[in-house]
Every structure is written in C-alpha cells, then in structure tokens.
Write a protein that holds these residues in place. Sequence first.
Motif, PDB file in Angstrom:
ATOM      1  N   ALA A 149       0.840  -1.203   0.000  1.00 33.98           N
ATOM      2  CA  ALA A 149       0.000   0.000   0.000  1.00 33.98           C
ATOM      3  C   ALA A 149       0.872   1.249   0.000  1.00 33.98           C
ATOM      4  O   ALA A 149       1.652   1.480   0.933  1.00 33.98           O
ATOM      5  N   PHE A 150       0.755   2.052  -1.043  1.00 32.65           N
ATOM      6  CA  PHE A 150       1.511   3.294  -1.168  1.00 32.65           C
ATOM      7  C   PHE A 150       0.608   4.485  -0.875  1.00 32.65           C
ATOM      8  O   PHE A 150      -0.587   4.467  -1.177  1.00 32.65           O
ATOM      9  N   VAL A 151       1.209   5.530  -0.310  1.00 33.52           N
ATOM     10  CA  VAL A 151       0.513   6.801  -0.096  1.00 33.52           C
ATOM     11  C   VAL A 151       1.278   7.891  -0.835  1.00 33.52           C
ATOM     12  O   VAL A 151       2.487   7.763  -1.083  1.00 33.52           O
ATOM     13  N   PRO A 152       0.601   8.984  -1.217  1.00 35.38           N
ATOM     14  CA  PRO A 152       1.290  10.048  -1.962  1.00 35.38           C
ATOM     15  C   PRO A 152       2.457  10.630  -1.173  1.00 35.38           C
ATOM     16  O   PRO A 152       2.414  10.758   0.044  1.00 35.38           O
ATOM     17  N   ASP A 153       3.523  10.937  -1.908  1.00 40.51           N
ATOM     18  CA  ASP A 153       4.706  11.565  -1.325  1.00 40.51           C
ATOM     19  C   ASP A 153       4.775  13.001  -1.848  1.00 40.51           C
ATOM     20  O   ASP A 153       4.196  13.903  -1.255  1.00 40.51           O
ATOM     21  N   GLN A 154       5.450  13.197  -2.968  1.00 44.76           N
ATOM     22  CA  GLN A 154       5.494  14.507  -3.621  1.00 44.76           C
ATOM     23  C   GLN A 154       5.347  14.310  -5.116  1.00 44.76           C
ATOM     24  O   GLN A 154       5.950  13.383  -5.688  1.00 44.76           O
ATOM     25  N   GLY A 155       4.576  15.167  -5.760  1.00 42.28           N
ATOM     26  CA  GLY A 155       4.395  15.062  -7.205  1.00 42.28           C
ATOM     27  C   GLY A 155       3.819  13.704  -7.568  1.00 42.28           C
ATOM     28  O   GLY A 155       2.782  13.280  -7.043  1.00 42.28           O
ATOM     29  N   THR A 156       4.509  12.980  -8.458  1.00 43.30           N
ATOM     30  CA  THR A 156       4.053  11.645  -8.856  1.00 43.30           C
ATOM     31  C   THR A 156       4.754  10.543  -8.062  1.00 43.30           C
ATOM     32  O   THR A 156       4.631   9.370  -8.402  1.00 43.30           O
ATOM     33  N   ALA A 157       5.484  10.915  -7.025  1.00 39.19           N
ATOM     34  CA  ALA A 157       6.144   9.924  -6.173  1.00 39.19           C
ATOM     35  C   ALA A 157       5.216   9.493  -5.039  1.00 39.19           C
ATOM     36  O   ALA A 157       4.412  10.288  -4.529  1.00 39.19           O
ATOM     37  N   TYR A 158       5.337   8.211  -4.672  1.00 36.69           N
ATOM     38  CA  TYR A 158       4.568   7.623  -3.583  1.00 36.69           C
ATOM     39  C   TYR A 158       5.532   6.894  -2.658  1.00 36.69           C
ATOM     40  O   TYR A 158       6.681   6.613  -3.024  1.00 36.69           O
ATOM     41  N   ASP A 213      -0.280   6.606  -9.984  1.00 34.07           N
ATOM     42  CA  ASP A 213      -0.492   5.908  -8.728  1.00 34.07           C
ATOM     43  C   ASP A 213       0.047   4.473  -8.845  1.00 34.07           C
ATOM     44  O   ASP A 213      -0.397   3.709  -9.704  1.00 34.07           O
ATOM     45  N   PRO A 214       0.995   4.072  -7.992  1.00 36.17           N
ATOM     46  CA  PRO A 214       1.604   2.742  -8.133  1.00 36.17           C
ATOM     47  C   PRO A 214       0.811   1.613  -7.477  1.00 36.17           C
ATOM     48  O   PRO A 214       1.185   0.442  -7.614  1.00 36.17           O
ATOM     49  N   ASN A 215      -0.234   1.899  -6.753  1.00 38.98           N
ATOM     50  CA  ASN A 215      -0.963   0.853  -6.054  1.00 38.98           C
ATOM     51  C   ASN A 215      -1.506  -0.179  -7.034  1.00 38.98           C
ATOM     52  O   ASN A 215      -2.126   0.168  -8.039  1.00 38.98           O
ATOM     53  N   GLY A 216      -1.204  -1.469  -6.731  1.00 43.01           N
ATOM     54  CA  GLY A 216      -1.588  -2.556  -7.620  1.00 43.01           C
ATOM     55  C   GLY A 216      -0.676  -2.730  -8.812  1.00 43.01           C
ATOM     56  O   GLY A 216      -0.939  -3.578  -9.671  1.00 43.01           O
ATOM     57  N   ARG A 217       0.436  -1.976  -8.849  1.00 42.33           N
ATOM     58  CA  ARG A 217       1.335  -2.005 -10.011  1.00 42.33           C
ATOM     59  C   ARG A 217       2.791  -2.305  -9.653  1.00 42.33           C
ATOM     60  O   ARG A 217       3.649  -2.265 -10.530  1.00 42.33           O
ATOM     61  N   ILE A 218       3.084  -2.585  -8.392  1.00 40.20           N
ATOM     62  CA  ILE A 218       4.472  -2.684  -7.942  1.00 40.20           C
ATOM     63  C   ILE A 218       4.719  -4.019  -7.242  1.00 40.20           C
ATOM     64  O   ILE A 218       3.925  -4.464  -6.401  1.00 40.20           O
ATOM     65  N   ALA A 219       5.851  -4.660  -7.585  1.00 37.82           N
ATOM     66  CA  ALA A 219       6.338  -5.844  -6.870  1.00 37.82           C
ATOM     67  C   ALA A 219       7.607  -5.461  -6.127  1.00 37.82           C
ATOM     68  O   ALA A 219       8.552  -4.935  -6.734  1.00 37.82           O
ATOM     69  N   LEU A 220       7.632  -5.703  -4.826  1.00 43.68           N
ATOM     70  CA  LEU A 220       8.805  -5.451  -4.003  1.00 43.68           C
ATOM     71  C   LEU A 220       9.441  -6.796  -3.644  1.00 43.68           C
ATOM     72  O   LEU A 220       8.785  -7.668  -3.062  1.00 43.68           O
ATOM     73  N   ILE A 221      10.707  -6.959  -4.006  1.00 45.25           N
ATOM     74  CA  ILE A 221      11.439  -8.188  -3.732  1.00 45.25           C
ATOM     75  C   ILE A 221      12.308  -7.965  -2.502  1.00 45.25           C
ATOM     76  O   ILE A 221      13.188  -7.098  -2.495  1.00 45.25           O
ATOM     77  N   ARG A 222      12.070  -8.773  -1.460  1.00 43.07           N
ATOM     78  CA  ARG A 222      12.754  -8.585  -0.180  1.00 43.07           C
ATOM     79  C   ARG A 222      13.952  -9.532  -0.036  1.00 43.07           C
ATOM     80  O   ARG A 222      14.115 -10.477  -0.801  1.00 43.07           O
ATOM     81  N   SER A 223      14.740  -9.272   1.001  1.00 44.09           N
ATOM     82  CA  SER A 223      15.928 -10.073   1.293  1.00 44.09           C
ATOM     83  C   SER A 223      15.519 -11.326   2.058  1.00 44.09           C
ATOM     84  O   SER A 223      15.705 -11.450   3.273  1.00 44.09           O
ATOM     85  N   LEU A 224      14.930 -12.277   1.320  1.00 44.43           N
ATOM     86  CA  LEU A 224      14.464 -13.536   1.883  1.00 44.43           C
ATOM     87  C   LEU A 224      14.871 -14.684   0.975  1.00 44.43           C
ATOM     88  O   LEU A 224      15.014 -14.501  -0.239  1.00 44.43           O
ATOM     89  N   HIS A 225      15.043 -15.856   1.557  1.00 46.01           N
ATOM     90  CA  HIS A 225      15.235 -17.060   0.769  1.00 46.01           C
ATOM     91  C   HIS A 225      13.873 -17.549   0.283  1.00 46.01           C
ATOM     92  O   HIS A 225      12.911 -17.568   1.039  1.00 46.01           O
ATOM     93  N   GLY A 226      13.822 -17.958  -0.975  1.00 41.83           N
ATOM     94  CA  GLY A 226      12.581 -18.465  -1.532  1.00 41.83           C
ATOM     95  C   GLY A 226      12.597 -19.967  -1.645  1.00 41.83           C
ATOM     96  O   GLY A 226      12.613 -20.688  -0.647  1.00 41.83           O
ATOM     97  N   ALA A 227      12.604 -20.464  -2.876  1.00 40.98           N
ATOM     98  CA  ALA A 227      12.633 -21.912  -3.119  1.00 40.98           C
ATOM     99  C   ALA A 227      14.083 -22.385  -3.057  1.00 40.98           C
ATOM    100  O   ALA A 227      14.706 -22.715  -4.062  1.00 40.98           O
TER     101      ALA A 227
END
Length: 451
Positions: A149-158, A213-227
């Motif tokens: 979930a992103f909220v507005p920051d400045q201009g077109t940045a969230y 608006d980036p909501n529903g459009r962004i994938a964040l990849i975290r520092s985790l082990h996957g498969a």
Amino acid sequence: MLGVGLGLTASGGAQLPPQLPQGLGWDEARFPLPLQRAAEGYRLDMDPRSLIDPAVWSGPAIHVDIGSGDDGNSGLGAQDGDFSAAKRTIHAAFTAGNATGGAYRVLVKSGFYKENHFTANGTVEPDQPVAVLAWGGRVHYRTGPENPAFVPDQGTAYVTTLSAVLRVFRTDAADARGRYQELSAAADLAACRATAGTFFKDGSNIHVNIGIDPNGRIALIRSLHGARFLTHANDFYLEGFDIEGGISGAFHMDAAAARNVVCVGSSFRYSAHGTPGSEQDAFRVLRTSGLVWARDCDAAGGAKDNWNFHENGNPGMHVLMERCRGARPGAGLASSCNDFTTHDGVRAAVISCEFEGGGSHGGSSVHCIETTRTWFLDCRIQADDSDGDGQAAALTCSNDAIVWIEGSQAQAHGAAQENAAVRANGGTVFLRRTITAGSRAISGGGTVSSY
C-alpha cells in the motif's frame, strides 16, 4: 520452432529426428531422448513424471490452500484435490510430508503465496522424494507482499514502509512473456521525486515514481530465501509455479546427490542480491549427479545468471532444457551475466529454446565453460548490444568445452563489428544448418567449424 530445415529424410519421405552428436557423452541408457517433431520445433516423447521416484505418485498428498488452510490441519484429504483439511503454507506441508517417512506430494491450491510461505526463509526443506504441484491454476510465489500500500509523497512519487527491500518492479509494464519492468535506483530522494521509473530506499521507507499511482502495479522483492533447497538430496518435481525473488536464487538446489530434478511449466525470476557483488542466479542447480530437466519454463531477471548448472566436484550432471526461455540477466554489481551457462563436466541437451540476452551487465547470452559438452538443437540465441560497447556475444565456448549448434540461430545485434554471434575462447564450436548474424571471434586456440 525456427524452421531451419532440420533432420534427415527416410526413404519413405518421413523426416527422422536429429541424432545426438558423437562426443556429447550423454548417458542414453539412463536418460533416453526420444525426440519428435512438434508443431514448432521438437519435443521429447516422454512423461516428465516418469523420471521421479514412482513412490511419489502413490504416496500421501499434503494439501495447501492459502485462502482457507490452516497449518494446524493435517493437510490430508479423502482424495487428491480435497482441501477441506489443507495446510496454509508450503513449508508446513513439507514438515507434514517428512513426518510420513516416505515419498509424498504437495498439492498447492492456485493463489498468491508470499515471503516465508515456501521454505520459511530457507529453514524448512523436504527430506524425502517429493512433487510440488499447482492445483486448479497457477501458483504465484514472491519473496515480498502481493500488493504493498503506497501513499502520496510529492508530485508523482509515492511511499510505503517495508524493510529489507532489494529490487522493485512495475508489474503493469510487462513484456509479452509477462516479465516485469524493473525500476532504477535513484541517487537520492530528490532524484526519485523528479524522475519517473525510479525508486529510492530511505531506511524502511520505499519511495517509487512511475508517473502514476503505483498501487496494484508494484512488486517489491525482499531479502528472503525463496525456493532454496540446500539439504534435500532426493528426487524433486515442480509444476505450475511462478517464483519471484530469493537472495540465493528463485530456485536453488545445492546438496551433493544422485537424484533427478524436474521442473515443468514454471517460471523463475528476479532473484535478489543480498550481498552486493555476490548476486545469485534465477535458477541454479549444483552437485546433482542425475538429470535436471526443465520443460516449458522461463528464467529471467536473475541477479546474476538465469540458468546456471555446476557439478562442483560431484560429476554426472545431465541437463535437459526443452522449450525453455531466458532473458535480461544481471542486476546490482554483477558482471559476466548469462542467460544459460554450464560449468565443470556437465552434459547438456538444449532443445527448441530461446535465450534473448538483453542484460546490461556484460557476458554472453550463452556461455559453456571448462569441460562441458552441450548440444543446442533448434534454438534461438540472441545477444543485444544496446549499450553500444561492441562487446555483445550470443554464444561463448571457453576452456576445453565443446558445443554443437544444430538448426539454430545465433545473432549478435548492434553496429559495432566486434559483436560476436559465436565466440570460441579456447573452446570448440561445431555448427550444422545454423544461421549466424555477427562475427566469429576465435582466441586461445579455439575453433569454429561445420560438422
């Protein structure tokens, strides 16, 4: 696939499938390759499930349902597809399956699984022969949230708050294969706020600017082990998964083992770079003395390579790639990044595959190294000199490696004459009915010839 006029013709007019090259060293007794022509290219007339311990298919099935499951449930059903007592996470199903003391299946209901749901950040693995199967549709797993979930920051940045974020992608700007567009890291917050297509990490605050608006459009990849599977040493089968992220690779197997690893209809993308300069591959299998078979799979956006195979002192690995793809390897500080690479004494048969290159971190789209023996049949191998440095290469064969390229295309795009369709850097390359666009670069005693 490419229609380059493959195969021989029998006296009755029917085309015969190509034969394995002499010297490939493929163990046909253990791993036959019954090639057949398909509507496009070739396919193996063989059931991938037949390469796995048969006890897997008759053993218990542990069900997983992210929507209504509970890890306190047994995971068992009256029959396959009965999710009434399903687990909620895949790693809980591994724990339950391991407790049976025998081979088993994990049936994962279609849905979105995240973060520690697969291997509990690399802490839970199978210890028996196992098949992990999507049920009722595809399973999407990401080492990050589904919809931050992103909220507005400045201009077109969230901005959103999430710790340990390593890579940021725009999911609504995907290519024809569904591969996301990666955002560039801005030098500072002001640059991010002023520049669409960028992100900036300010502690746990993740700022993004995609112009909308980036909501529903962004994938964040975290520092985790996957498969990640460092101890599992038995047969392994995976089907119907889309795996994103993983600091040790989207899919990583590393136990010294005599076993088969089979992946069907799955994708492995966007592995992360936990330690700068130590980036990991999208799909990596090490030290498996047996068959590694990928059918109809895609590996892309690996932080280092996309498809990577090493014996690492445990000889006998055979790699079979059938109708697979790779694209855009490399991230962070990684260099010499490849779509597909074999090392040590690996034997590989690569059938009707496409390697698109396109990364900006150097390296050939395909690189075969050391004493590997690799046969490319009906493949499209492309390098892209989009940065204009004239150093693109579609395929490189180094050291004492030998490569056979049959009925394929090797192309190195770009204006500079140095771009190589085929580079023999000490290695031996044999060509048959193959179209090359670009130079043939030979050094260190390497050779390129027809066969």
